[in-house]
Design a protein around this motif. Structure first.
Motif, PDB file in Angstrom:
ATOM      1  N   MET A   1       0.839  -1.199   0.000  1.00 45.12           N
ATOM      2  CA  MET A   1       0.000   0.000   0.000  1.00 45.12           C
ATOM      3  C   MET A   1       0.874   1.251   0.000  1.00 45.12           C
ATOM      4  O   MET A   1       1.908   1.289   0.654  1.00 45.12           O
ATOM      5  N   THR A   2       0.432   2.257  -0.727  1.00 44.97           N
ATOM      6  CA  THR A   2       1.065   3.573  -0.699  1.00 44.97           C
ATOM      7  C   THR A   2       0.027   4.598  -0.292  1.00 44.97           C
ATOM      8  O   THR A   2      -1.073   4.635  -0.858  1.00 44.97           O
ATOM      9  N   ARG A   3       0.352   5.415   0.681  1.00 42.48           N
ATOM     10  CA  ARG A   3      -0.529   6.534   1.033  1.00 42.48           C
ATOM     11  C   ARG A   3      -0.057   7.781   0.296  1.00 42.48           C
ATOM     12  O   ARG A   3       1.125   8.149   0.361  1.00 42.48           O
ATOM     13  N   ILE A   4      -0.989   8.419  -0.404  1.00 47.75           N
ATOM     14  CA  ILE A   4      -0.695   9.660  -1.116  1.00 47.75           C
ATOM     15  C   ILE A   4      -1.421  10.809  -0.442  1.00 47.75           C
ATOM     16  O   ILE A   4      -2.630  10.739  -0.181  1.00 47.75           O
ATOM     17  N   ILE A   5      -0.671  11.851  -0.133  1.00 47.96           N
ATOM     18  CA  ILE A   5      -1.245  13.101   0.363  1.00 47.96           C
ATOM     19  C   ILE A   5      -1.148  14.096  -0.793  1.00 47.96           C
ATOM     20  O   ILE A   5      -0.054  14.522  -1.170  1.00 47.96           O
ATOM     21  N   ALA A   6      -2.287  14.412  -1.380  1.00 44.75           N
ATOM     22  CA  ALA A   6      -2.321  15.310  -2.536  1.00 44.75           C
ATOM     23  C   ALA A   6      -2.718  16.708  -2.085  1.00 44.75           C
ATOM     24  O   ALA A   6      -3.761  16.888  -1.446  1.00 44.75           O
ATOM     25  N   VAL A   7      -1.887  17.681  -2.423  1.00 45.84           N
ATOM     26  CA  VAL A   7      -2.112  19.060  -1.988  1.00 45.84           C
ATOM     27  C   VAL A   7      -2.229  19.965  -3.209  1.00 45.84           C
ATOM     28  O   VAL A   7      -1.350  19.969  -4.078  1.00 45.84           O
ATOM     29  N   ARG A   8      -3.317  20.714  -3.281  1.00 43.14           N
ATOM     30  CA  ARG A   8      -3.413  21.732  -4.326  1.00 43.14           C
ATOM     31  C   ARG A   8      -2.552  22.928  -3.909  1.00 43.14           C
ATOM     32  O   ARG A   8      -2.440  23.259  -2.724  1.00 43.14           O
ATOM     33  N   HIS A   9      -1.937  23.597  -4.895  1.00 43.58           N
ATOM     34  CA  HIS A   9      -1.107  24.760  -4.560  1.00 43.58           C
ATOM     35  C   HIS A   9      -1.935  25.849  -3.890  1.00 43.58           C
ATOM     36  O   HIS A   9      -3.156  25.944  -4.047  1.00 43.58           O
ATOM     37  N   ALA A  10      -1.259  26.689  -3.142  1.00 44.47           N
ATOM     38  CA  ALA A  10      -1.879  27.815  -2.456  1.00 44.47           C
ATOM     39  C   ALA A  10      -2.212  28.928  -3.452  1.00 44.47           C
ATOM     40  O   ALA A  10      -1.911  28.831  -4.644  1.00 44.47           O
ATOM     41  N   GLN A  11      -2.829  29.993  -2.934  1.00 45.86           N
ATOM     42  CA  GLN A  11      -3.279  31.072  -3.827  1.00 45.86           C
ATOM     43  C   GLN A  11      -2.113  31.648  -4.627  1.00 45.86           C
ATOM     44  O   GLN A  11      -1.096  32.073  -4.073  1.00 45.86           O
ATOM     45  N   SER A  12      -2.293  31.683  -5.940  1.00 40.65           N
ATOM     46  CA  SER A  12      -1.264  32.222  -6.834  1.00 40.65           C
ATOM     47  C   SER A  12      -1.673  33.615  -7.313  1.00 40.65           C
ATOM     48  O   SER A  12      -2.811  34.053  -7.139  1.00 40.65           O
ATOM     49  N   GLU A  13      -0.725  34.294  -7.950  1.00 43.63           N
ATOM     50  CA  GLU A  13      -1.026  35.601  -8.536  1.00 43.63           C
ATOM     51  C   GLU A  13      -2.115  35.475  -9.597  1.00 43.63           C
ATOM     52  O   GLU A  13      -2.938  36.384  -9.765  1.00 43.63           O
ATOM     53  N   GLY A  14      -2.147  34.340 -10.300  1.00 40.52           N
ATOM     54  CA  GLY A  14      -3.189  34.120 -11.289  1.00 40.52           C
ATOM     55  C   GLY A  14      -4.561  33.962 -10.662  1.00 40.52           C
ATOM     56  O   GLY A  14      -5.560  34.470 -11.181  1.00 40.52           O
ATOM     57  N   ASN A  15      -4.620  33.248  -9.525  1.00 38.71           N
ATOM     58  CA  ASN A  15      -5.890  33.131  -8.803  1.00 38.71           C
ATOM     59  C   ASN A  15      -6.396  34.505  -8.381  1.00 38.71           C
ATOM     60  O   ASN A  15      -7.581  34.818  -8.530  1.00 38.71           O
ATOM     61  N   LEU A  16      -5.490  35.309  -7.841  1.00 38.93           N
ATOM     62  CA  LEU A  16      -5.879  36.622  -7.331  1.00 38.93           C
ATOM     63  C   LEU A  16      -6.375  37.530  -8.446  1.00 38.93           C
ATOM     64  O   LEU A  16      -7.357  38.261  -8.288  1.00 38.93           O
ATOM     65  N   ALA A  17      -5.706  37.469  -9.609  1.00 36.55           N
ATOM     66  CA  ALA A  17      -6.060  38.337 -10.730  1.00 36.55           C
ATOM     67  C   ALA A  17      -7.121  37.722 -11.639  1.00 36.55           C
ATOM     68  O   ALA A  17      -7.550  38.356 -12.599  1.00 36.55           O
ATOM     69  N   HIS A  18      -7.514  36.476 -11.361  1.00 33.48           N
ATOM     70  CA  HIS A  18      -8.568  35.783 -12.123  1.00 33.48           C
ATOM     71  C   HIS A  18      -8.204  35.634 -13.596  1.00 33.48           C
ATOM     72  O   HIS A  18      -8.998  35.961 -14.485  1.00 33.48           O
ATOM     73  N   PHE A  19      -6.997  35.134 -13.848  1.00 36.90           N
ATOM     74  CA  PHE A  19      -6.666  34.794 -15.227  1.00 36.90           C
ATOM     75  C   PHE A  19      -6.214  33.349 -15.332  1.00 36.90           C
ATOM     76  O   PHE A  19      -5.850  32.719 -14.339  1.00 36.90           O
ATOM     77  N   CYS A  20      -6.270  32.818 -16.542  1.00 31.61           N
ATOM     78  CA  CYS A  20      -5.951  31.414 -16.810  1.00 31.61           C
ATOM     79  C   CYS A  20      -4.438  31.224 -16.774  1.00 31.61           C
ATOM     80  O   CYS A  20      -3.708  31.928 -17.467  1.00 31.61           O
ATOM     81  N   CYS A  21      -3.966  30.273 -15.993  1.00 26.47           N
ATOM     82  CA  CYS A  21      -2.514  30.111 -15.850  1.00 26.47           C
ATOM     83  C   CYS A  21      -2.138  28.644 -15.758  1.00 26.47           C
ATOM     84  O   CYS A  21      -1.431  28.250 -14.831  1.00 26.47           O
ATOM     85  N   GLY A  22      -2.590  27.838 -16.706  1.00 26.73           N
ATOM     86  CA  GLY A  22      -2.290  26.411 -16.683  1.00 26.73           C
ATOM     87  C   GLY A  22      -0.814  26.104 -16.530  1.00 26.73           C
ATOM     88  O   GLY A  22      -0.354  25.619 -15.502  1.00 26.73           O
ATOM     89  N   HIS A  23      -0.024  26.370 -17.580  1.00 29.40           N
ATOM     90  CA  HIS A  23       1.416  26.135 -17.537  1.00 29.40           C
ATOM     91  C   HIS A  23       2.211  27.426 -17.353  1.00 29.40           C
ATOM     92  O   HIS A  23       3.434  27.399 -17.368  1.00 29.40           O
ATOM     93  N   THR A  24       1.521  28.547 -17.203  1.00 32.89           N
ATOM     94  CA  THR A  24       2.208  29.808 -16.952  1.00 32.89           C
ATOM     95  C   THR A  24       2.865  29.754 -15.575  1.00 32.89           C
ATOM     96  O   THR A  24       2.236  29.373 -14.589  1.00 32.89           O
ATOM     97  N   ASP A  25       4.135  30.121 -15.498  1.00 33.84           N
ATOM     98  CA  ASP A  25       4.888  29.969 -14.253  1.00 33.84           C
ATOM     99  C   ASP A  25       4.808  31.253 -13.440  1.00 33.84           C
ATOM    100  O   ASP A  25       5.504  32.241 -13.734  1.00 33.84           O
ATOM    101  N   ILE A  26       3.965  31.268 -12.433  1.00 32.65           N
ATOM    102  CA  ILE A  26       3.734  32.454 -11.616  1.00 32.65           C
ATOM    103  C   ILE A  26       3.847  32.094 -10.136  1.00 32.65           C
ATOM    104  O   ILE A  26       3.709  30.940  -9.750  1.00 32.65           O
ATOM    105  N   SER A  27       4.071  33.112  -9.326  1.00 33.43           N
ATOM    106  CA  SER A  27       4.348  32.917  -7.903  1.00 33.43           C
ATOM    107  C   SER A  27       3.077  32.900  -7.062  1.00 33.43           C
ATOM    108  O   SER A  27       1.985  33.227  -7.539  1.00 33.43           O
TER     109      SER A  27
END
Length: 214
Positions: A1-27
């Motif tokens: 058995m393997t236990r996986i802890i999956a974490v979504r990234h925290a709020q990014s500049e793209g989230n804050l500005a409401h733009f699409c940032c799939g592979h865009t590398d932002i902080s």
């Protein structure tokens, strides 16, 4: 058995500005950094043998407090990246919703959505499913943390709940810096232990319910 802890990234500049940032590398934003710290503290309750992260900086920054608290390295894995949104990269969500007919499927028929010039949701699901399975098999008997993105977690939550990918429209978006725990069992099945948990962020006053998209 393997236990996986999956974490979504925290709020990014793209989230804050409401733009699409799939592979865009932002902080991350300052709030995102606080979210990453709170999630690292929450994860103190779990043994973690290895830490993996999407190679995009917003995810690496989210993983960093957890790694630093444990004196561990972050293993970057391109397979954990967000969906490639192609022509939508860097575009405001509001503008895309107003001008691009392909956005109708993104909101109402997500499994059949295709990002023009990028990946379809089905392609993303196939990619991320293989990445999670590969890392689970490579780490049999261990607990591993996988820091990734919203669409990968949403896709895999559908899978882990025993539903076909066509049911993804009924799977809520995971919040920023939320934690999902799943056991990959030896018979090939899954046991979902915790789904998109973010109560630790609510209690710390750093949740951001408005950042549920990419």
């Amino acid at each position: 058995m393997t236990r996986i802890i999956a974490v979504r990234h925290a709020q990014s500049e793209g989230n804050l500005a409401h733009f699409c940032c799939g592979h865009t590398d932002i902080s991350l934003t300052p709030l995102g950094m606080r979210q990453a710290e709170e999630t690292a503290r929450f994860l103190d309750a779990y043994p973690i043998d290895r830490i993996y992260s999407s190679d995009l900086i917003r995810v690496v920054m989210t993983a960093r407090p957890t790694a630093q608290r444990r004196g561990m390295e972050i293993i970057r894995d391109v397979g954990l990246r967000e969906i490639n949104v192609g022509d939508w990269e860097g575009m405001p969500h509001s503008e895309l919703d107003r001008c691009d007919p392909a956005r109708e499927a993104w909101h109402h028929d997500f499994v059949n959505a295709v990002c023009p010039g990028g990946e379809s949701v089905r392609e993303l699901f196939a990619r991320i499913r293989l990445a999670f399975r590969r890392l689970a098999e490579e780490n049999d008997g261990r607990t591993i943390a996988l820091f990734t993105h919203a669409t990968p977690v949403r896709s895999m939550l559908t899978e882990w709940r025993g539903q076909p990918i066509e049911a993804i429209n009924q799977t809520p978006w995971p919040g920023n810096a939320s934690v999902t725990v799943v056991d990959y069992l030896d018979d090939g099945s899954y046991r979902l232990v915790l789904a998109a948990h973010d109560e630790h962020l609510v209690q710390a006053g750093v949740s951001d319910a408005k950042s549920l998209r990419l």
